[in-house]
Design a protein around this motif. Sequence first.
Motif, PDB file in Angstrom:
ATOM      1  N   ILE A 469       0.853  -1.188   0.000  1.00 38.30           N
ATOM      2  CA  ILE A 469       0.000   0.000   0.000  1.00 38.30           C
ATOM      3  C   ILE A 469       0.889   1.237   0.000  1.00 38.30           C
ATOM      4  O   ILE A 469       1.742   1.407   0.871  1.00 38.30           O
ATOM      5  CB  ILE A 469      -0.932   0.017   1.219  1.00 38.30           C
ATOM      6  N   SER A 470       0.690   2.080  -0.979  1.00 38.91           N
ATOM      7  CA  SER A 470       1.480   3.312  -1.082  1.00 38.91           C
ATOM      8  C   SER A 470       0.566   4.450  -1.485  1.00 38.91           C
ATOM      9  O   SER A 470      -0.580   4.239  -1.887  1.00 38.91           O
ATOM     10  CB  SER A 470       2.586   3.150  -2.126  1.00 38.91           C
ATOM     11  N   SER A 471       1.092   5.653  -1.394  1.00 38.16           N
ATOM     12  CA  SER A 471       0.303   6.821  -1.781  1.00 38.16           C
ATOM     13  C   SER A 471      -0.050   6.759  -3.255  1.00 38.16           C
ATOM     14  O   SER A 471      -1.141   7.182  -3.667  1.00 38.16           O
ATOM     15  CB  SER A 471       1.071   8.105  -1.466  1.00 38.16           C
ATOM     16  N   GLU A 472       0.865   6.226  -4.087  1.00 36.15           N
ATOM     17  CA  GLU A 472       0.589   6.129  -5.532  1.00 36.15           C
ATOM     18  C   GLU A 472      -0.554   5.160  -5.791  1.00 36.15           C
ATOM     19  O   GLU A 472      -1.445   5.421  -6.601  1.00 36.15           O
ATOM     20  CB  GLU A 472       1.839   5.673  -6.288  1.00 36.15           C
ATOM     21  N   MET A 492       2.741   3.457   7.873  1.00 39.68           N
ATOM     22  CA  MET A 492       2.583   4.519   6.875  1.00 39.68           C
ATOM     23  C   MET A 492       3.119   5.844   7.400  1.00 39.68           C
ATOM     24  O   MET A 492       2.946   6.173   8.576  1.00 39.68           O
ATOM     25  CB  MET A 492       1.096   4.694   6.520  1.00 39.68           C
ATOM     26  N   GLU A 493       3.740   6.591   6.519  1.00 39.67           N
ATOM     27  CA  GLU A 493       4.148   7.942   6.869  1.00 39.67           C
ATOM     28  C   GLU A 493       2.950   8.869   6.735  1.00 39.67           C
ATOM     29  O   GLU A 493       1.965   8.554   6.058  1.00 39.67           O
ATOM     30  CB  GLU A 493       5.280   8.407   5.941  1.00 39.67           C
ATOM     31  N   ASP A 494       3.044  10.017   7.388  1.00 37.92           N
ATOM     32  CA  ASP A 494       1.946  10.991   7.332  1.00 37.92           C
ATOM     33  C   ASP A 494       1.612  11.341   5.887  1.00 37.92           C
ATOM     34  O   ASP A 494       2.502  11.623   5.082  1.00 37.92           O
ATOM     35  CB  ASP A 494       2.322  12.271   8.092  1.00 37.92           C
ATOM     36  N   LEU A 497      -1.897   7.826   3.330  1.00 33.97           N
ATOM     37  CA  LEU A 497      -3.228   7.246   3.142  1.00 33.97           C
ATOM     38  C   LEU A 497      -4.137   8.126   2.283  1.00 33.97           C
ATOM     39  O   LEU A 497      -5.264   7.732   1.971  1.00 33.97           O
ATOM     40  CB  LEU A 497      -3.896   6.997   4.501  1.00 33.97           C
ATOM     41  N   HIS A 498      -3.657   9.307   1.905  1.00 38.62           N
ATOM     42  CA  HIS A 498      -4.437  10.210   1.051  1.00 38.62           C
ATOM     43  C   HIS A 498      -5.836  10.465   1.601  1.00 38.62           C
ATOM     44  O   HIS A 498      -6.807  10.546   0.854  1.00 38.62           O
ATOM     45  CB  HIS A 498      -4.552   9.632  -0.376  1.00 38.62           C
ATOM     46  N   GLY A 499      -5.939  10.566   2.918  1.00 48.07           N
ATOM     47  CA  GLY A 499      -7.226  10.868   3.532  1.00 48.07           C
ATOM     48  C   GLY A 499      -8.198   9.709   3.569  1.00 48.07           C
ATOM     49  O   GLY A 499      -9.363   9.884   3.943  1.00 48.07           O
ATOM     50  N   LYS A 500      -7.756   8.503   3.187  1.00 46.06           N
ATOM     51  CA  LYS A 500      -8.633   7.335   3.208  1.00 46.06           C
ATOM     52  C   LYS A 500      -8.856   6.895   4.662  1.00 46.06           C
ATOM     53  O   LYS A 500      -7.939   6.914   5.480  1.00 46.06           O
ATOM     54  CB  LYS A 500      -8.036   6.166   2.422  1.00 46.06           C
ATOM     55  N   ASP A 501     -10.074   6.461   4.950  1.00 46.13           N
ATOM     56  CA  ASP A 501     -10.377   5.940   6.278  1.00 46.13           C
ATOM     57  C   ASP A 501      -9.797   4.542   6.431  1.00 46.13           C
ATOM     58  O   ASP A 501      -9.716   3.780   5.453  1.00 46.13           O
ATOM     59  CB  ASP A 501     -11.890   5.887   6.495  1.00 46.13           C
ATOM     60  N   SER A 502      -9.426   4.183   7.654  1.00 45.24           N
ATOM     61  CA  SER A 502      -8.936   2.830   7.911  1.00 45.24           C
ATOM     62  C   SER A 502      -9.371   2.397   9.298  1.00 45.24           C
ATOM     63  O   SER A 502      -9.504   3.222  10.208  1.00 45.24           O
ATOM     64  CB  SER A 502      -7.410   2.778   7.799  1.00 45.24           C
ATOM     65  N   ILE A 503      -9.625   1.098   9.451  1.00 42.76           N
ATOM     66  CA  ILE A 503      -9.941   0.541  10.761  1.00 42.76           C
ATOM     67  C   ILE A 503      -9.226  -0.793  10.911  1.00 42.76           C
ATOM     68  O   ILE A 503      -8.874  -1.439   9.914  1.00 42.76           O
ATOM     69  CB  ILE A 503     -11.459   0.350  10.985  1.00 42.76           C
TER      70      ILE A 503
END
Length: 747
Positions: A469-472, A492-494, A497-503
């Motif tokens: 999983i990467s920003s690209e 992940m670095e800040d 996640l490009h603003g994607k939600d995660s749980i």
Amino acid sequence: MKKMKLTERQKNIILMLLEDTSQAITTSKIADRLNLSSRTVKRDITMVEKWFSINDFKLIKKPGVGLIVDEDDNMRNLISDLLKMENIEKSYHKNDRIKFILSRLLMADQPIKYYFFTNYLKISDKTLTQDLGDVEKWLSDLNIKIVKKHGEGVYILGNKNSLRKAQINLIHESLDDTKRLDLIRDISLESSVELIEENDVYSMINRKTLDKVKRVLSGVFKSLNLKISDNSYIGLLVHISLTIERLLLEENIEVKKEYINNMSNSKEYMFSRIIVDDLEREFCISIPEEEISYIAMHIKGANIIGSDGSQKDADDIIEISRLTKKLLGDMSIIFSVDLVSDKRLEKDLKNHLGPALTRLRLGMKIRNPILDEIKGSYMEIFQAVNRIFSDKVYDFTKLDRSINIPEDEIGYITIHFAAAIERYIGLNGVIRVITACPTGVGTSRLVATKLESKFSNIQVVDNMSIMNISSEVLASMDVDLIIATVDINEYMEDGMLHGKDSIVINTLPSDQDYKKIEDKIKQILRKKIYNGSHERLENRLSYGHSKVGADKFVFSDAGIDKDLTGVSLDTGINKSIYRVSIDYYRLAESITYSTISGGNELIGACTNLISRDKSERDRIYTALKDRCDINMPYFEDLGLYLMHCKIKGVKSRLGFMNVVEEFESLSGYNGKRIQKKIKSVVVLILEERDLYAKDLFASISSRLVEDDEFLEAISCLDRSKIQYIVDQEIEKQVEKLADNSINKNRR
């Protein structure tokens, strides 16, 4: 048990300590749970420790850990039982104190000493002075003054109407959902008796009076086979009970004779008369005309319906129908959700708006006990309803513009839209998900399978290793949520996640995991719906209606085109029906009206009615003239001109004109003068490729021939009636389109 007075707050702390048998509870947790400050809790814990000590129970206090009751289950149960017998010293929070002071002042017939309040409420003179300041603000809204005299005490001054409103408002403010249910249920139940006797506010109403009034109302509603909403029932019950209390004290209310005369001919007055007859027999009193009229006013503002579900007060059915459709259309566009075809919402709104408009006209206030919760949970919907309703209610009804719309009314309307949007989310909302685990092989695929079998509104688009999983990758994928078996944020670095939600969930999801996912799905879908709603709301309000010439209103084309930007519904049948419904709705919104008289040139008058600028005017005039050269569209037996034509590139539209004098000398076509018996003119402009408008115009043309009321409405230019009939034809077309689509889909 050794005697020691506990406050209600201290009792609640002990009960909280008894709940958890496995671990210590910290002071901060107690403070959060009971909504208290840590300082207050620490002070109360000192008294709690003393109570445990003198009663020989073990309470262990571990510094840095918390408090725990060191007793077995049997002893814990004994402590709980002893607390029920304990002499609890009642403590008041600020809001409770304000309500108590108000209830005493509203009931008192002489000044009340300061000492009474400070002693009863266990507060200082300084705190009482602050509380009286809040009481004064509350009363000032009802034009009631508070008088404070040294040596005498405090009392209030106001007319009887204001004092009555204050009592009713205070009771409504004090009703939470449980107390409302208790009032609605049989008043003779012990729980209801305790409710009235223990609560200081409710002591303003005599319990026996309340019991008798409830018995009368229940009998009348049952005999007439009527139903009433819970809020309206409570309002009517409280109002009549206070009325009886006042009459027993030989106090009357003053109502203008003009108002009594107006109400005496209404069906609400007749209904009030039935209730009053039973009340007079029950209480052995005579109820004057003024009081009957006042009760009738409350009944007029109540949502009283027959057993068949029909609204009893149907005088405003046309304006309610138009306002409802306007609200449905605007809210659909603002939230990109098809609310226009939600028949349940439409019915609920119509049933609510009738009584709401009556309350607004009569200046009756309705209390919304969950207004804060509505704002907290559905602020975007509340803001949209507030702006749209407050902007359009004056255009679509006869409500005077000087009347302000209270937030309590807006809150109730918001509930209907919030429920509909939640239904839409449940039925139509879909989110795109990535499942992730350290390897992306077995675990994430197992999770994906379980999620898709559990949730119909989840679409798993990929199973991935966290390391992949990467920003690209995220930037290129249309993904709403990442569900992982480990905390993805640790890898992940800040900004990655490009603003994607995660749980994070367990490999084998538990019920708690599923609940977490369900809540997150709703949160994401709400965010999708609310996103951009503010901009669409401003756009919707910005173009509104713009005046073009005398007595003529049309929509701005630019506003409509801009407003459709961002409307994103599911593809297929639903989207098609939705778009056509909105097109129909806008066509109905842009209907124009005018009056013509002798000497006017007919084609020119029709062109002026329907055109929006000079370039359109020339094209429409030419098209109408060419059509009339082929065949004069005149129906002599109806006294009707049906002026119609097709034009490429000009949006379909509809207009109506009435004729001042029945016989008119008008310029016709080919330069000839014609003299016809004219009552009405209907103008239909059809864009060449607009097949749906063609079907609607055909339906309207048929209605003209078949419906004398339609012709009569046009001849006297009754706009509400015309709009109502056009709306009916639109509904038929939309239902026909939906039926055809469903049948086609089945095949």
